[in-house]
Design a protein around this motif. Structure first.
Motif, PDB file in Angstrom:
ATOM      1  N   ALA A 117       0.816  -1.218   0.000  1.00  0.00           N
ATOM      2  CA  ALA A 117       0.000   0.000   0.000  1.00  0.00           C
ATOM      3  C   ALA A 117       0.850   1.269   0.000  1.00  0.00           C
ATOM      4  O   ALA A 117       0.426   2.328  -0.480  1.00  0.00           O
ATOM      5  CB  ALA A 117      -0.943  -0.001   1.212  1.00  0.00           C
ATOM      6  N   ASP A 118       2.066   1.164   0.537  1.00  0.00           N
ATOM      7  CA  ASP A 118       2.958   2.329   0.571  1.00  0.00           C
ATOM      8  C   ASP A 118       3.793   2.477  -0.698  1.00  0.00           C
ATOM      9  O   ASP A 118       4.651   3.352  -0.793  1.00  0.00           O
ATOM     10  CB  ASP A 118       3.915   2.213   1.767  1.00  0.00           C
ATOM     11  CG  ASP A 118       3.158   2.204   3.085  1.00  0.00           C
ATOM     12  OD1 ASP A 118       2.094   2.863   3.149  1.00  0.00           O
ATOM     13  OD2 ASP A 118       3.627   1.530   4.026  1.00  0.00           O
ATOM     14  N   GLY A 119       3.583   1.551  -1.645  1.00  0.00           N
ATOM     15  CA  GLY A 119       4.364   1.633  -2.878  1.00  0.00           C
ATOM     16  C   GLY A 119       5.714   0.949  -2.784  1.00  0.00           C
ATOM     17  O   GLY A 119       6.553   1.100  -3.689  1.00  0.00           O
ATOM     18  N   ASN A 120       5.958   0.197  -1.711  1.00  0.00           N
ATOM     19  CA  ASN A 120       7.224  -0.532  -1.601  1.00  0.00           C
ATOM     20  C   ASN A 120       7.101  -1.901  -2.264  1.00  0.00           C
ATOM     21  O   ASN A 120       6.035  -2.528  -2.228  1.00  0.00           O
ATOM     22  CB  ASN A 120       7.611  -0.705  -0.129  1.00  0.00           C
ATOM     23  CG  ASN A 120       7.928   0.624   0.531  1.00  0.00           C
ATOM     24  OD1 ASN A 120       8.534   1.512  -0.099  1.00  0.00           O
ATOM     25  ND2 ASN A 120       7.499   0.781   1.784  1.00  0.00           N
ATOM     26  N   ILE A 121       8.189  -2.359  -2.848  1.00  0.00           N
ATOM     27  CA  ILE A 121       8.180  -3.652  -3.542  1.00  0.00           C
ATOM     28  C   ILE A 121       8.139  -4.779  -2.506  1.00  0.00           C
ATOM     29  O   ILE A 121       8.970  -4.821  -1.585  1.00  0.00           O
ATOM     30  CB  ILE A 121       9.432  -3.799  -4.431  1.00  0.00           C
ATOM     31  CG1 ILE A 121       9.436  -2.730  -5.539  1.00  0.00           C
ATOM     32  CG2 ILE A 121       9.503  -5.199  -5.045  1.00  0.00           C
ATOM     33  CD1 ILE A 121      10.700  -2.709  -6.386  1.00  0.00           C
ATOM     34  N   THR A 122       7.186  -5.685  -2.664  1.00  0.00           N
ATOM     35  CA  THR A 122       7.155  -6.869  -1.800  1.00  0.00           C
ATOM     36  C   THR A 122       7.637  -8.107  -2.559  1.00  0.00           C
ATOM     37  O   THR A 122       8.108  -9.060  -1.959  1.00  0.00           O
ATOM     38  CB  THR A 122       5.736  -7.139  -1.258  1.00  0.00           C
ATOM     39  OG1 THR A 122       4.842  -7.291  -2.371  1.00  0.00           O
ATOM     40  CG2 THR A 122       5.263  -5.987  -0.377  1.00  0.00           C
TER      41      THR A 122
END
Lengths: 401, 401
Positions: A117-122
């Motif tokens: 949701a924060d735009g970080n790559i998972t």
């Protein structure tokens, strides 16, 4: 000065034919010390006959110890110094799927990825999304529209796809957006020189629109861009060798590599037998034929010694379908070794034979790694093979008076 | 583009170990046509076992026909093109006596000489004054004092010594003062470029003060300066190969050469047996070990065939003390040949073996010059040996896709 400065001035046309049969990843290793390699294990009466009639040796793909990918491996065989001529990653990926690049293109390797949701790559590979799921997504991305720049989006496999930006004066020197780690957002594409500013702007715009298109996706709601690269500039076979060259390959990558040096892709063969028929069909129209056989490499990559032996035997069985055409020069080689023992491309010299009337035959009685050590070609860098081919074809004049 | 441009981008760390055993001047010649070389005469069961297990060939130190000194010989083995990377004479002389040069140094090879009353040289080597006589003179020369420049004076042997000028911005491009003949005075040191002006002034001042100090000497009342040279700039093993490298050598010259490429000098071994113990002690701390054995060269230089055979057998006997550590890659080679027949360094290829799991063994059954001609490495330039070592260690990624 490179080899082509010599072949450019010395080339002469005498109507002779050169046939280059490339078994991808041909060279190998024994499974245990003292054993035989795949080629040595295989029953190869036709290759052995060529070895007896020809001059043999080991082709070093790039430099000693350097294991090449398909790009540098083939450039070497085609006579282009693979250290001097680089094919950017994006351009090679586009070439590999048969996308025909133009001089106005910048190609990029892309990965679908998963963002939180924060735009970080998972997940940098979008949970290795299947091609069935990813291909429709690449189709959706074709809706992206950028003023003054044409955009092509093509699926490759699973999470991988290619984007090509086409427009005047687009530079290809742009940083990757893949941060190579998870828990952080993708990086911005940054132009590393002035002519790449326009391309970077197009990339930023592409990412913004693509982000909206993908926003609702569960796995592939993001993407990264890597290996921005323009079409490589390679002088053509016609120019450097004076050869009308044809390529008869099954896989897009090898057609693409051949096209980069100005070969014409002929036929639509799907098997080596069909490739032989295509060569026969076009025999009068070209001076040089490049024939690519893939399966000695793919079985080696799989680590499947027995399968590589079988594919080598298949390659051998079809050879008379080519040699019956009586080329002036017949070459059998590989772009690199792919030992089943390593399940990967390797640096080991590739057994190679040149058969021609003036080839100066050596003592080799069989085709293979050990036997080639007795050969008259010695260990040579692949980039010299084309000069030897031309010489044996009578297509090189004397150098100097 | 050179080899290091490839190894820089392809290097990867997999925890493997590379052991390079260098027997100085290893290659040789038979004493009469058709005879055996020193290595072939020696009883070398351990080297022969490596030859059977490994891949063999002949290492050309620089280029065919070029006989190297220790500097280029070792730079080649270390993977530094010895034609591209030059170590100035003064820097090599300082390195050879264990003087650790800094980036602010210019080193000079000096000779004591004998001058007549008119200042003309009567003996360019001061009547080959003994080290016992010359060493106190070099100590006296340390009284020279030059504003802004630190001066080091170190004895080498007999009439030879080293001077090092240390200071900011000292160039190293200064002409020799040795006129190479007698009956004339020494020449003035002349700066050949702008940054060398300061160094030339320091040299003039050094010669003036040294002249006064030596004025009363019978033999060594003068001196000449040759081979002005700054510390050579070589990229480090860490940078070009990603290797933490250790050097285990007895003689200062080889420690110095190893230090120039960023190897760490470990231990204080005086014998090959002690060198093996040092390698074992530091085994976990480094990725690469360079071990230098001197006596195959010095006996060759003496023209003593039998002694070189014995030293080769000694070298062979200690090999199990190294191989018991199970390096991923074991290399045995030499920096050049030193045939007793010539009593000097020579250009002949040096028998070389690489043992590793994926080395692709060849038919060689013994270690030696003739047998190596059957080997899979062929004749190769020494500068490629490190790429082969890295490849065999699994430390090079694929070049290109």
């Amino acid at each position: 000065m490179d080899i082509h400065d010599l072949t450019r001035q010395l080339q002469q046309d005498n109507g002779s034919k050169i046939l280059m049969l490339v078994a991808d990843g041909l060279g190998g290793l024994p499974q245990q010390p003292g054993g035989l390699t795949e080629v040595e294990t295989a029953n190869t009466p036709n290759l052995d006959e060529l070895a007896r009639k020809g001059i043999n040796g080991g082709s070093i793909p790039v430099k000693p110890g350097i294991s090449p990918g398909s790009g540098p491996g083939h450039l070497g065989l085609f006579g282009y110094d693979p250290v001097k001529y680089l094919i950017g990653r994006g351009a090679l990926e586009a070439t590999g799927i048969g996308f025909e690049l133009t001089a106005n293109d910048v190609a990029v390797r892309c990965n679908f990825c998963t963002l939180d949701a924060d735009g970080n790559i998972t997940d940098r590979r979008a949970q290795r999304i299947s091609s069935e799921e990813s291909t429709p997504l690449t189709a959706k991305l074709r809706d992206v529209s950028i003023a003054g720049v044409e955009v092509f989006v093509e699926p490759v496999k699973e999470h991988r796809f290619v984007v090509v930006f086409r427009g005047d004066g687009l530079g290809g020197n742009i940083s990757d957006t893949d941060p190579q780690e998870t828990g952080v957002p993708p990086l911005d594409p940054i132009a590393i020189d002035e002519p790449s500013q326009r391309t970077a702007h197009a990339a930023v715009e592409f990412l913004a629109q693509a982000g909206e298109i993908l926003a609702g996706e569960a796995k592939a709601n993001g993407l990264t861009l890597r290996g921005f690269a323009p079409k490589p500039v390679l002088p053509s076979y016609e120019e450097v060798y004076g050869l009308r060259a044809a390529a008869v390959a099954v896989y897009p990558m090898y057609k693409g590599l051949a096209r980069l040096v100005g070969m014409q892709i002929v036929g639509e063969a799907q098997t080596l037998e069909e490739q032989a028929a295509v060569v026969e069909q076009y025999w009068d129209d070209f001076d040089f034929f490049f024939v690519h056989y893939k399966y000695t490499d793919s079985t080696g990559e799989d680590g499947n010694f027995d399968a590589k032996v079988q594919k080598t035997e298949h390659f051998d069985r079809v050879i008379p379908e080519f040699t019956k055409l009586n080329p002036t020069v017949t070459i059998v080689t590989g772009d690199h070794s792919t030992p089943s023992f390593l399940s990967s491309h390797s640096w080991h010299p590739v057994p190679t034979v040149i058969v021609a009337p003036a080839c100066r035959t050596d003592a080799c009685q069989k085709f293979g790694e050990q036997e080639s050590l007795l050969g008259g070609l010695g260990m040579f860098e692949a980039k010299h093979l084309m000069s030897l081919a031309l010489a044996n074809a009578g297509r090189l004049a004397k150098y100097g008076a």
